[in-house]
Scaffold this active site. Structure first.
Site, mmCIF file in Angstrom:
data_model
loop_
_atom_site.group_PDB
_atom_site.id
_atom_site.type_symbol
_atom_site.label_atom_id
_atom_site.label_comp_id
_atom_site.label_asym_id
_atom_site.label_seq_id
_atom_site.Cartn_x
_atom_site.Cartn_y
_atom_site.Cartn_z
ATOM 1 N N GLY A 13 -14.770 -14.516 12.741
ATOM 2 C CA GLY A 13 -14.009 -14.322 13.893
ATOM 3 C C GLY A 13 -13.512 -12.914 14.012
ATOM 4 O O GLY A 13 -12.207 -12.663 14.446
ATOM 5 N N ASP A 64 -22.510 -18.510 14.430
ATOM 6 C CA ASP A 64 -21.673 -19.533 14.487
ATOM 7 C C ASP A 64 -21.232 -20.201 13.219
ATOM 8 O O ASP A 64 -22.214 -20.393 12.234
ATOM 9 C CB ASP A 64 -22.365 -20.666 15.454
ATOM 10 N N VAL A 65 -20.010 -19.867 12.742
ATOM 11 C CA VAL A 65 -19.529 -20.316 11.715
ATOM 12 C C VAL A 65 -19.998 -21.724 11.138
ATOM 13 O O VAL A 65 -19.934 -22.140 10.147
ATOM 14 C CB VAL A 65 -18.061 -20.173 11.196
ATOM 15 N N ASN A 91 -11.769 -16.187 8.905
ATOM 16 C CA ASN A 91 -10.969 -16.363 9.825
ATOM 17 C C ASN A 91 -10.913 -16.887 11.126
ATOM 18 O O ASN A 91 -10.033 -17.624 11.733
ATOM 19 C CB ASN A 91 -10.315 -15.012 10.181
ATOM 20 N N SER A 144 -2.761 -22.308 8.398
ATOM 21 C CA SER A 144 -1.719 -22.197 9.686
ATOM 22 C C SER A 144 -0.504 -23.004 9.185
ATOM 23 O O SER A 144 -0.656 -23.976 8.166
ATOM 24 C CB SER A 144 -2.312 -22.981 10.838
ATOM 25 N N SER A 146 0.565 -25.451 10.849
ATOM 26 C CA SER A 146 0.320 -26.852 11.062
ATOM 27 C C SER A 146 -0.434 -27.317 9.844
ATOM 28 O O SER A 146 -0.554 -28.590 9.780
ATOM 29 C CB SER A 146 -0.949 -26.508 12.348
ATOM 30 N N TYR A 157 -6.465 -30.323 13.953
ATOM 31 C CA TYR A 157 -6.214 -29.152 13.743
ATOM 32 C C TYR A 157 -5.350 -28.951 12.240
ATOM 33 O O TYR A 157 -5.746 -28.181 11.197
ATOM 34 C CB TYR A 157 -5.449 -28.409 14.532
ATOM 35 N N LYS A 161 -6.654 -27.376 8.505
ATOM 36 C CA LYS A 161 -5.883 -26.292 7.995
ATOM 37 C C LYS A 161 -5.342 -26.794 6.516
ATOM 38 O O LYS A 161 -5.027 -25.736 5.753
ATOM 39 C CB LYS A 161 -4.794 -25.761 8.866
#
Length: 264
Positions: A13, A64-65, A91, A144, A146, A157, A161
């Site tokens: 990223g 692409d990861v 990242n 995150s 989150s 999401y 995380k």
């Protein structure tokens, strides 16, 4: 003294946001080379030129990861020549907002593949390269807040995380014998392209830059502030830190009653 003198780093990223800021910071701290891994070919070329201008050797991998062979290709490029990979900053990530009852399984899988499965694949490939070189290393992840607190519309999401935070703890314990430290940083709201996409307009983004009352510091965080945390963790200053989730959120998760003033 530059804290990252001679370091070889790989940043996924790396074409924007936290990744770009971290590439700049590592180069300014003396990194010998910075390998950028991102799917945006034009932006990654721009950041590579910026890194070269600061004084580090840039390398780029467009991929692409979420595609495991691309992750291995990124690690192979980072170690090309002398076999060294000192620091991985995993990242790259994605987010979307969907109410739990409306969240489709395909979207759940998409976010898990990009955020969590790719973290495992890229981290494992990097760790294997570090073990093979025998010089230890540092593996860092962008998690995150989150992942530690609920966020409406973000079940997929948040779980992805939280998974990174758990992965970090296990990796840290298993890799300590190889002199590899593993940590993650959990940012709060940041001034990044991802936030712009979620907020929906530049006007909303500008308003958030000027005032974000739910955050005690009353502003969005800067990608450079996350990059500074990564520089610390990647340097000798962070050598005794492993298995940790460092929260950098302007006090948001410490604020029990973020709307207290409105309640009075």
């Amino acid at each position: 003294m530059k804290r990252l003198e001679g370091v070889s780093a790989l940043i996924s990223g790396g074409a924007s946001g936290v990744g770009r800021a971290t590439a700049h910071r590592f180069a300014s701290e003396g990194a010998d080379r910075v390998t950028l891994f991102d799917k945006d070919a034009s932006r990654i070329a721009e950041v590579a030129a910026e890194v070269a201008g600061i004084g580090a050797e840039p390398r780029t991998v467009v991929g692409d990861v979420a595609n495991p062979p691309d992750c291995q290709r990124a690690v192979d490029e980072a170690v090309r020549g002398d076999g060294r990979l000192d620091v991985l900053v995993s990242n790259a990530g994605a987010d979307s907002i969907h109410d739990f009852l409306e969240l489709e399984l395909d979207e759940w899988y998409r976010i898990m593949d990009i955020n969590l499965t790719a973290s495992f694949v890229l981290g494992q490939a990097a760790a294997r390269a570090m073990v093979a070189a025998g010089n230890g290393g540092t593996i860092l992840y962008t998690a995150s807040i989150s992942g530690v607190a609920a966020s409406t519309g973000d079940a997929h999401y948040g779980v992805s995380k939280a998974g990174i935070i758990s992965l970090v703890k296990t990796m840290a314990i298993e890799l300590v014998g190889h002199n590899i430290t593993v940590n993650c940083v959990s940012p709060g709201p940041l001034d990044t392209p991802m936030s712009l996409a979620l907020l929906g307009s530049e006007e909303a983004m500008q308003a958030a830059r000027e005032s974000w009352p739910i955050v005690p510091m009353n502003r969005l965080g800067s990608p450079t502030e996350i990059a500074g945390t990564y520089a610390y963790l990647a340097s000798a200053d962070g050598a005794y830190t492993t298995g940790q989730n460092i929260i950098v959120d302007g006090g948001l998760t410490s604020n029990v009653f973020p709307v207290a003033d409105e309640l009075q």
